[in-house]
Design a protein around this motif. Structure first.
Motif, PDB file in Angstrom:
ATOM      1  N   GLU A 179       0.835  -1.204   0.000  1.00 45.45           N
ATOM      2  CA  GLU A 179       0.000   0.000   0.000  1.00 45.45           C
ATOM      3  C   GLU A 179       0.867   1.249   0.000  1.00 45.45           C
ATOM      4  O   GLU A 179       0.622   2.191  -0.756  1.00 45.45           O
ATOM      5  CB  GLU A 179      -0.930   0.019   1.211  1.00 45.45           C
ATOM      6  CG  GLU A 179      -2.069  -0.963   1.108  1.00 45.45           C
ATOM      7  CD  GLU A 179      -2.692  -0.940  -0.291  1.00 45.45           C
ATOM      8  OE1 GLU A 179      -3.031   0.174  -0.777  1.00 45.45           O
ATOM      9  OE2 GLU A 179      -2.826  -2.011  -0.909  1.00 45.45           O
ATOM     10  N   HIS A 180       1.860   1.229   0.848  1.00 48.14           N
ATOM     11  CA  HIS A 180       2.742   2.379   0.931  1.00 48.14           C
ATOM     12  C   HIS A 180       3.415   2.639  -0.419  1.00 48.14           C
ATOM     13  O   HIS A 180       3.496   3.760  -0.892  1.00 48.14           O
ATOM     14  CB  HIS A 180       3.798   2.148   2.000  1.00 48.14           C
ATOM     15  CG  HIS A 180       4.836   3.214   2.074  1.00 48.14           C
ATOM     16  ND1 HIS A 180       6.103   3.052   1.570  1.00 48.14           N
ATOM     17  CD2 HIS A 180       4.779   4.474   2.544  1.00 48.14           C
ATOM     18  CE1 HIS A 180       6.787   4.167   1.742  1.00 48.14           C
ATOM     19  NE2 HIS A 180       6.007   5.044   2.336  1.00 48.14           N
ATOM     20  N   THR A 181       3.895   1.571  -1.019  1.00 48.05           N
ATOM     21  CA  THR A 181       4.559   1.704  -2.317  1.00 48.05           C
ATOM     22  C   THR A 181       3.616   2.318  -3.350  1.00 48.05           C
ATOM     23  O   THR A 181       3.984   3.245  -4.072  1.00 48.05           O
ATOM     24  CB  THR A 181       5.037   0.331  -2.803  1.00 48.05           C
ATOM     25  OG1 THR A 181       5.933  -0.223  -1.844  1.00 48.05           O
ATOM     26  CG2 THR A 181       5.756   0.461  -4.141  1.00 48.05           C
ATOM     27  N   TYR A 182       2.410   1.802  -3.388  1.00 46.61           N
ATOM     28  CA  TYR A 182       1.448   2.327  -4.369  1.00 46.61           C
ATOM     29  C   TYR A 182       1.148   3.804  -4.111  1.00 46.61           C
ATOM     30  O   TYR A 182       0.966   4.578  -5.041  1.00 46.61           O
ATOM     31  CB  TYR A 182       0.156   1.509  -4.337  1.00 46.61           C
ATOM     32  CG  TYR A 182       0.306   0.150  -4.983  1.00 46.61           C
ATOM     33  CD1 TYR A 182       1.213  -0.052  -6.034  1.00 46.61           C
ATOM     34  CD2 TYR A 182      -0.453  -0.927  -4.550  1.00 46.61           C
ATOM     35  CE1 TYR A 182       1.359  -1.296  -6.615  1.00 46.61           C
ATOM     36  CE2 TYR A 182      -0.314  -2.172  -5.131  1.00 46.61           C
ATOM     37  CZ  TYR A 182       0.588  -2.357  -6.166  1.00 46.61           C
ATOM     38  OH  TYR A 182       0.723  -3.586  -6.745  1.00 46.61           O
ATOM     39  N   ARG A 183       1.086   4.154  -2.846  1.00 48.37           N
ATOM     40  CA  ARG A 183       0.800   5.554  -2.535  1.00 48.37           C
ATOM     41  C   ARG A 183       1.927   6.448  -3.047  1.00 48.37           C
ATOM     42  O   ARG A 183       1.685   7.514  -3.625  1.00 48.37           O
ATOM     43  CB  ARG A 183       0.618   5.720  -1.029  1.00 48.37           C
ATOM     44  CG  ARG A 183      -0.732   6.351  -0.672  1.00 48.37           C
ATOM     45  CD  ARG A 183      -0.908   6.465   0.824  1.00 48.37           C
ATOM     46  NE  ARG A 183      -0.959   5.161   1.471  1.00 48.37           N
ATOM     47  CZ  ARG A 183      -0.213   4.808   2.502  1.00 48.37           C
ATOM     48  NH1 ARG A 183       0.672   5.658   2.997  1.00 48.37           N
ATOM     49  NH2 ARG A 183      -0.333   3.621   3.032  1.00 48.37           N
ATOM     50  N   MET A 184       3.162   6.004  -2.838  1.00 49.57           N
ATOM     51  CA  MET A 184       4.288   6.786  -3.333  1.00 49.57           C
ATOM     52  C   MET A 184       4.290   6.836  -4.857  1.00 49.57           C
ATOM     53  O   MET A 184       4.602   7.861  -5.463  1.00 49.57           O
ATOM     54  CB  MET A 184       5.603   6.172  -2.836  1.00 49.57           C
ATOM     55  CG  MET A 184       5.748   6.112  -1.334  1.00 49.57           C
ATOM     56  SD  MET A 184       5.564   7.731  -0.565  1.00 49.57           S
ATOM     57  CE  MET A 184       7.154   8.439  -0.975  1.00 49.57           C
ATOM     58  N   LEU A 185       3.912   5.728  -5.438  1.00 47.40           N
ATOM     59  CA  LEU A 185       3.839   5.697  -6.900  1.00 47.40           C
ATOM     60  C   LEU A 185       2.817   6.701  -7.405  1.00 47.40           C
ATOM     61  O   LEU A 185       3.071   7.455  -8.361  1.00 47.40           O
ATOM     62  CB  LEU A 185       3.479   4.284  -7.374  1.00 47.40           C
ATOM     63  CG  LEU A 185       3.238   4.140  -8.874  1.00 47.40           C
ATOM     64  CD1 LEU A 185       4.486   4.539  -9.658  1.00 47.40           C
ATOM     65  CD2 LEU A 185       2.818   2.719  -9.225  1.00 47.40           C
ATOM     66  N   ASP A 186       1.654   6.727  -6.766  1.00 40.59           N
ATOM     67  CA  ASP A 186       0.619   7.682  -7.168  1.00 40.59           C
ATOM     68  C   ASP A 186       1.148   9.114  -7.085  1.00 40.59           C
ATOM     69  O   ASP A 186       0.846   9.957  -7.940  1.00 40.59           O
ATOM     70  CB  ASP A 186      -0.625   7.531  -6.279  1.00 40.59           C
ATOM     71  CG  ASP A 186      -1.419   6.292  -6.671  1.00 40.59           C
ATOM     72  OD1 ASP A 186      -1.214   5.814  -7.808  1.00 40.59           O
ATOM     73  OD2 ASP A 186      -2.210   5.824  -5.853  1.00 40.59           O
ATOM     74  N   LEU A 187       1.938   9.331  -6.052  1.00 43.18           N
ATOM     75  CA  LEU A 187       2.522  10.658  -5.885  1.00 43.18           C
ATOM     76  C   LEU A 187       3.371  11.017  -7.097  1.00 43.18           C
ATOM     77  O   LEU A 187       3.292  12.129  -7.641  1.00 43.18           O
ATOM     78  CB  LEU A 187       3.404  10.633  -4.633  1.00 43.18           C
ATOM     79  CG  LEU A 187       3.198  11.740  -3.619  1.00 43.18           C
ATOM     80  CD1 LEU A 187       1.728  11.866  -3.262  1.00 43.18           C
ATOM     81  CD2 LEU A 187       4.017  11.460  -2.375  1.00 43.18           C
ATOM     82  N   MET A 188       4.163  10.069  -7.517  1.00 45.08           N
ATOM     83  CA  MET A 188       5.032  10.332  -8.658  1.00 45.08           C
ATOM     84  C   MET A 188       4.215  10.546  -9.923  1.00 45.08           C
ATOM     85  O   MET A 188       4.515  11.400 -10.757  1.00 45.08           O
ATOM     86  CB  MET A 188       6.014   9.182  -8.866  1.00 45.08           C
ATOM     87  CG  MET A 188       6.941   9.013  -7.696  1.00 45.08           C
ATOM     88  SD  MET A 188       8.486   8.214  -8.175  1.00 45.08           S
ATOM     89  CE  MET A 188       9.313   9.530  -9.030  1.00 45.08           C
TER      90      MET A 188
END
Lengths: 209, 209
Positions: free
Chosen positions: B190-199
DNA sequence: TGATAAACGGAACAATGTTCCGTATTTGGT
DNA sequence: ACCAAATACGGAACATTGTTCCGTTTATCA
């Protein structure tokens, strides 16, 4: 419960049997040392994946002896690593006594570079997921950081180094520097030493600020 | 003397014998596929150090069969890695056809994240010094960079991404991002996906510039 | 359909980590 | 100095792999 230090003397309570414990046998101590020394050499020549038998042979003992002292391959690797850390860290106060602060600092950093280069093989093993190695980074830091902190403080006090450099940062920086420029490069270690001198000059230069 | 290339096809000259070569047998192809699939699963569950026998068993073949196709453990690892790279890269044009450019880009990056996370085990093997893995980084880049470049270009053309982002930089950035935030974390992926969305938002936001 | 090349399975081999145990050596008390 | 017991030793034996070999099975194609 409490961890025994190297020589556990007999329990002197009144009621017990004639002799409850003995001192560790002399040959045992000798062999432990021979094994660590042999492992260091073999790891350096063959790599950390060297067969256990080869290490035992180099030490002039049987595998059984090796395994009594180091129940696992990993334990041997850990043993060698720690011993090298100890040896390197122990040189710091010695150098501090034998040289002026700036010189001592400079010499020890060079010594540290050598440590890093020869331990590159071990370094990859550290990240292999084996939980036996989990404690090593902390061991590394807890030995090197105080050693370097003292050297830095002395040098700074003598006006031979700036005050605003953190020991740990410096350890990391030089560690990275030395681990990328291997000893097998075109000019083997020379490049690394040159970069190290640069950093040391940087430490000195900051003095004037 | 001259080293034979993998498939020596029949010499198609007019005069030769009835059949110089046959087509690769169907079961052979089937087994190669089964082996790669099995290896993928076993590597994921047990790790890249999983015994060869276990992979053969999972694939329902004997070790002999495994070794005819993959003469070495490393070859199998390489095979799995390449297959996964191929599969991931191949999705780029498919997504590009099925979705608007920005959506396609976003979906593929997420897919790429999954690739990175599941291949973390392999990644460490890459740096193990085995020369069999030397070609993999290049393979990685030569497949992913063009795939992402196309997606980026299309998105940029459609005004759904900025123009000044290099595909390779983005691959590295997201690679680092995904490899540190493992799938086993507290909120797994989840954390990874959230950071990805940020990018991804960052990519879009830049559009206005 | 049958001859044959291709592929298969798994036993056998080799290398290596680890355990076991009969034998040799050291220690501490006398 | 000597002896009995504790300790340590050496290396054979075992377990777990990676890899090779070969007799048997099977797909291909005329």
């Amino acid at each position: 419960m409490a961890k025994e230090t190297t020589t556990e003397k007999k329990v002197a309570t009144a009621t017990n049997a004639p002799h409850a414990t003995r001192t560790t046998r002399a040959d045992a101590l000798r062999n432990e040392d021979a094994l660590l020394e042999a492992a260091k050499v073999v790891f350096a020549n063959v790599g950390v994946d060297a067969p256990v038998r080869e290490i035992a042979a180099q030490a002039g003992v049987g595998v059984g002896t090796l395994y009594r002292r180091f129940p696992t391959r990993s334990d041997l690797v850990v043993g060698v690593f720690k011993r090298e850390v100890d040896a390197c860290a122990a040189e710091a106060p010695i150098l501090a006594n034998a040289h002026p602060p700036g010189e001592a600092l400079s010499r020890w950093l060079k010594r540290y570079c050598q440590f890093i280069v020869t331990k590159k093989g071990l370094a990859s093993a550290l990240h292999s997921g084996d939980p036996a190695f989990d404690a090593l980074p902390a061991y590394f830091r807890s030995n090197f950081e105080p050693a370097l902190t003292d050297l830095l403080a002395a040098a700074a006090k003598a006006g031979e180094a700036r005050h605003d450099v953190d020991a740990y940062d410096l350890l990391r920086a030089i560690g990275n520097l030395a681990s990328t420029g291997g000893k097998d490069g075109p000019d083997g270690m020379e490049h690394t030493y040159r970069m190290l001198d640069l950093m040391i000059d940087g430490l000195r230069f900051g003095t004037s600020r």
